[in-house]
Design a protein around this motif. Structure first.
Motif, short mmCIF file in Angstrom:
data_model
loop_
_atom_site.label_atom_id
_atom_site.label_comp_id
_atom_site.label_asym_id
_atom_site.label_seq_id
_atom_site.Cartn_x
_atom_site.Cartn_y
_atom_site.Cartn_z
N ARG A 95 -32.64 46.03 -40.20
CA ARG A 95 -32.23 46.24 -38.73
C ARG A 95 -31.69 45.85 -37.89
O ARG A 95 -31.80 45.07 -38.10
CB ARG A 95 -33.31 46.72 -38.04
N VAL A 96 -30.45 46.30 -36.93
CA VAL A 96 -29.91 45.77 -36.35
C VAL A 96 -30.00 46.12 -35.02
O VAL A 96 -30.67 47.31 -34.54
CB VAL A 96 -28.28 46.35 -35.94
N ASP A 97 -30.83 45.24 -33.87
CA ASP A 97 -31.72 45.62 -32.43
C ASP A 97 -30.89 45.43 -31.76
O ASP A 97 -30.65 43.71 -31.09
CB ASP A 97 -33.13 44.97 -32.26
N PRO A 98 -30.15 45.92 -30.91
CA PRO A 98 -28.97 45.49 -29.40
C PRO A 98 -29.31 45.32 -28.51
O PRO A 98 -28.74 43.85 -27.49
CB PRO A 98 -28.48 45.84 -29.85
N ILE B 162 -28.21 47.22 -50.28
CA ILE B 162 -28.16 46.05 -49.65
C ILE B 162 -27.30 46.69 -47.90
O ILE B 162 -26.86 47.52 -47.79
CB ILE B 162 -26.37 45.50 -50.16
N ASP B 163 -27.94 45.88 -47.21
CA ASP B 163 -27.67 45.90 -45.70
C ASP B 163 -26.69 45.02 -45.46
O ASP B 163 -26.31 43.29 -45.56
CB ASP B 163 -29.05 45.68 -45.07
N LEU B 164 -25.93 45.66 -44.82
CA LEU B 164 -24.08 44.66 -44.59
C LEU B 164 -24.15 44.15 -43.01
O LEU B 164 -23.87 45.59 -42.31
CB LEU B 164 -22.57 45.24 -45.25
N LEU B 165 -24.18 43.54 -42.43
CA LEU B 165 -23.72 42.91 -40.56
C LEU B 165 -22.08 42.42 -41.07
O LEU B 165 -21.91 41.20 -41.53
CB LEU B 165 -24.53 42.56 -40.49
N VAL B 166 -21.16 43.24 -40.03
CA VAL B 166 -20.18 42.41 -40.04
C VAL B 166 -19.33 42.83 -38.84
O VAL B 166 -18.84 43.87 -38.00
CB VAL B 166 -18.77 42.66 -41.04
N GLY B 167 -18.98 41.49 -38.62
CA GLY B 167 -17.94 41.21 -37.28
C GLY B 167 -16.78 40.01 -36.92
O GLY B 167 -16.95 39.29 -37.98
N GLU C 150 -20.65 51.81 -33.48
CA GLU C 150 -22.00 53.73 -33.06
C GLU C 150 -22.01 54.23 -33.77
O GLU C 150 -22.75 55.07 -33.95
CB GLU C 150 -21.63 54.04 -32.06
N ASP C 151 -21.52 54.30 -35.30
CA ASP C 151 -21.68 54.82 -36.04
C ASP C 151 -22.58 54.05 -37.30
O ASP C 151 -21.40 54.63 -38.22
CB ASP C 151 -20.21 55.08 -36.34
N GLN C 152 -23.02 53.39 -36.99
CA GLN C 152 -23.88 52.74 -38.05
C GLN C 152 -24.48 52.82 -39.20
O GLN C 152 -25.18 54.28 -39.13
CB GLN C 152 -24.67 51.23 -37.74
N GLY C 153 -24.51 52.57 -40.75
CA GLY C 153 -25.37 53.40 -41.45
C GLY C 153 -27.05 52.77 -41.83
O GLY C 153 -28.06 52.78 -41.66
N VAL C 154 -26.87 51.50 -40.64
CA VAL C 154 -28.01 50.67 -40.76
C VAL C 154 -28.83 51.11 -39.99
O VAL C 154 -28.72 50.84 -38.43
CB VAL C 154 -27.22 49.43 -40.39
N SER C 155 -29.78 51.42 -39.70
CA SER C 155 -30.90 51.84 -38.72
C SER C 155 -31.62 50.79 -37.40
O SER C 155 -31.21 49.60 -38.04
CB SER C 155 -32.18 51.91 -38.85
N ALA C 156 -31.34 51.53 -36.19
CA ALA C 156 -31.12 50.29 -35.01
C ALA C 156 -33.30 49.94 -35.23
O ALA C 156 -33.82 51.43 -35.28
CB ALA C 156 -31.14 51.05 -33.43
N ALA D 225 -20.02 52.37 -52.23
CA ALA D 225 -20.93 51.48 -53.74
C ALA D 225 -22.40 51.61 -53.10
O ALA D 225 -22.96 51.27 -53.68
CB ALA D 225 -20.19 50.47 -53.54
N GLY D 226 -22.90 51.85 -52.00
CA GLY D 226 -24.59 52.25 -51.57
C GLY D 226 -24.93 51.27 -50.94
O GLY D 226 -26.24 51.88 -50.24
N ALA D 227 -23.69 50.88 -49.84
CA ALA D 227 -24.50 49.28 -49.07
C ALA D 227 -24.32 50.24 -47.23
O ALA D 227 -24.09 51.41 -47.49
CB ALA D 227 -24.05 48.97 -48.81
N ARG D 228 -25.08 50.21 -46.68
CA ARG D 228 -25.26 50.34 -45.76
C ARG D 228 -24.93 49.19 -44.15
O ARG D 228 -24.94 48.03 -44.76
CB ARG D 228 -26.87 50.78 -44.84
N LEU D 229 -24.36 49.86 -43.25
CA LEU D 229 -23.00 48.22 -42.96
C LEU D 229 -23.65 48.59 -41.35
O LEU D 229 -22.91 50.03 -40.79
CB LEU D 229 -22.03 48.71 -43.89
N ALA D 230 -23.20 47.73 -40.29
CA ALA D 230 -23.02 47.44 -39.00
C ALA D 230 -22.57 47.27 -39.28
O ALA D 230 -21.79 45.93 -39.38
CB ALA D 230 -24.75 47.30 -38.94
N THR D 231 -21.38 47.49 -38.11
CA THR D 231 -19.93 46.16 -37.32
C THR D 231 -20.86 45.59 -35.60
O THR D 231 -21.43 45.76 -35.08
CB THR D 231 -19.05 46.97 -37.05
N TYR D 232 -20.53 44.68 -35.62
CA TYR D 232 -19.94 44.01 -34.15
C TYR D 232 -18.93 43.33 -33.67
O TYR D 232 -18.22 42.49 -34.74
CB TYR D 232 -21.35 43.11 -33.50
#
Length: 426
Positions: free
Chosen positions: A404-407, A292-297, A419-425, A335-342
């Protein structure tokens, strides 16, 4: 179902043309994804059915954020036939497309997935997504906990049922049921944070975007909810199962005042999710989010929408968002997810609210007609709003397609990415 529609949201008729709904997209709905008796669990419509819904929205008071967002221009009857959704998809034929399912905010008290604010035409046309906006039960109809009437969390059961409907039916609308992103804002984001605890949820989606989840509001205990439910029942002075909408909303307002007096906060909703009541386990699982990929902000000055001055809102950011999101991220990753923030730092010129709660919504959903005269946008011309929005929509679309998060699209715009995301850029 009990009662008759007694209220409307102000504005133009529901079938007025939306300028964003161009030939590039097709809009379908409202479609009924489930039915429910008052205080009963949702019953999904038969698979393969696109039964037309009445277009009612859940009975509700005016939004407490009208002064910030503006008043919606849509006009809808209020009623209990509100378990419906609207689908926006690119008109051009293509292989199955990624799906984004949106759950609106409103403090579990107001809003609807049918509002033009949440129209997905721009995301569909630009990002090649199938966008689904879903409604769910609100206030006491969705979240009352009172012995002999309801255990609570019916609104969350509605959302889970909507995700099941998407899984079974979205392929007929050009969507890929194996590539679903659930997206929620405010109350919708809190809902997703809790639904991720349910063992079925990871089988219904691959990704989730949580916009402005006020996670401290996701911790109502059963005994606290029962106390608020008892106060509501006393204020109602009648049977909730047969009360009119006006009587329900009157008792809801009294309960809101009771909660504000008890907590000292008007951010806490009078009715909301309850821990330990299905579909929300009392404790989050230690596993189950693999893949599961998560984006939280959140936005930099969220709490100006609730009356705090801008400097005070910034000072409250750590306690209200940074710390709770960090705790949520530690659990999700474990729990196994990858997560990025903004964090969205945009402060529109001419707005007294700065980078406030809900500011990302006009960048992602709706169109100029839906958001005209919205105070949170200040005096910024719509073409500038839409230019920034196009960049943000590109990032959301990339995440929905690939995880993927593409900034890059937002380079030069006031958005900060973790800057320390588990979701690949990208």
């Amino acid at each position: 179902m009990t009662g008759r529609p007694t209220g409307r949201l102000r504005g133009v008729p529901v079938d007025a043309p939306n300028e964003a709904a161009t030939a590039a997209v097709r809009r379908t709905g409202p479609i009924r994804y489930a039915t429910a008796d008052r205080f009963g669990p949702p019953q999904r419509t038969p698979a393969g059915s696109d039964e037309a819904a009445s277009g009612e929205i859940c009975p509700q008071p005016p939004s407490r954020l009208d002064a910030v967002m503006g008043t919606p221009y849509d006009l809808y009857l209020q009623g209990e036939d509100c378990l419906s959704l609207r689908i926006t998809a690119p008109a051009a034929p293509a292989p199955p497309r990624p799906v984004l399912v949106f759950f609106h905010g409103g403090g579990f008290s107001s809003g609807s997935g049918l509002l033009d604010w949440y129209d997905g035409s721009r995301l569909s046309a630009e990002g090649g997504l199938v966008v689904v906006s879903a409604g769910y039960r609100l206030g006491p109809l969705g979240f009352l906990r009172h012995q002999g009437v309801s255990e609570g969390n019916l609104g969350l059961l509605d959302q889970l049922e909507a995700l099941r409907w998407v899984r079974e039916n979205i392929a007929r609308h050009g969507g890929d049921p194996d590539n679903v992103t659930a997206c929620g804002q405010s109350a919708g984001a809190i809902s997703l944070a809790l639904l991720l605890r349910h063992p079925e949820t990871p089988r219904l989606l691959r990704r989730a975007i949580l916009q402005s989840p006020v996670l401290e509001l996701a911790t109502t205990l059963p005994e606290q909810a029962a106390e608020q439910g008892a106060f509501f029942a006393e204020a109602l002075a009648g049977d909730p199962r047969t009360a009119t909408f006006g009587e329900l909303l009157g008792a809801r307002s009294a309960t809101a005042e009771h909660v504000a007096a008890r907590t000292g906060s008007r951010v806490m909703p009078p009715f909301g999710p309850v821990l330990g009541v299905p579909p929300v386990p009392a404790e989050p699982p230690t596993a189950g989010l693999d893949g599961i990929d998560l984006l939280v902000g959140w936005t930099r000055e969220e709490l100006t929408a609730f009356g705090l001055p801008r400097e005070a809102a910034r000072a409250a950011e750590e306690e209200a968002f940074t710390r709770p999101v960090a705790e949520f991220a530690r659990w999700a990753r474990a729990a196994g997810a990858r997560l990025a923030t903004y964090r969205l730092d945009w402060a529109p010129e001419g707005s007294a609210y700065g980078a406030t709660h809900c500011l990302e919504l006009p960048l992602l959903l709706g169109d100029e007609a839906a958001w005209r005269d919205s105070p949170l946008l200040g005096t910024v011309p719509w073409h500038e709003v839409d230019a920034f929005g196009r960049a943000l929509r590109a990032t959301w679309s990339c995440f929905a397609r690939t995880g993927r998060v593409d900034p890059a699209p937002t380079a030069g715009y006031p958005v900060r990415w973790g800057e320390d995301q588990g979701v690949s850029a990208a």
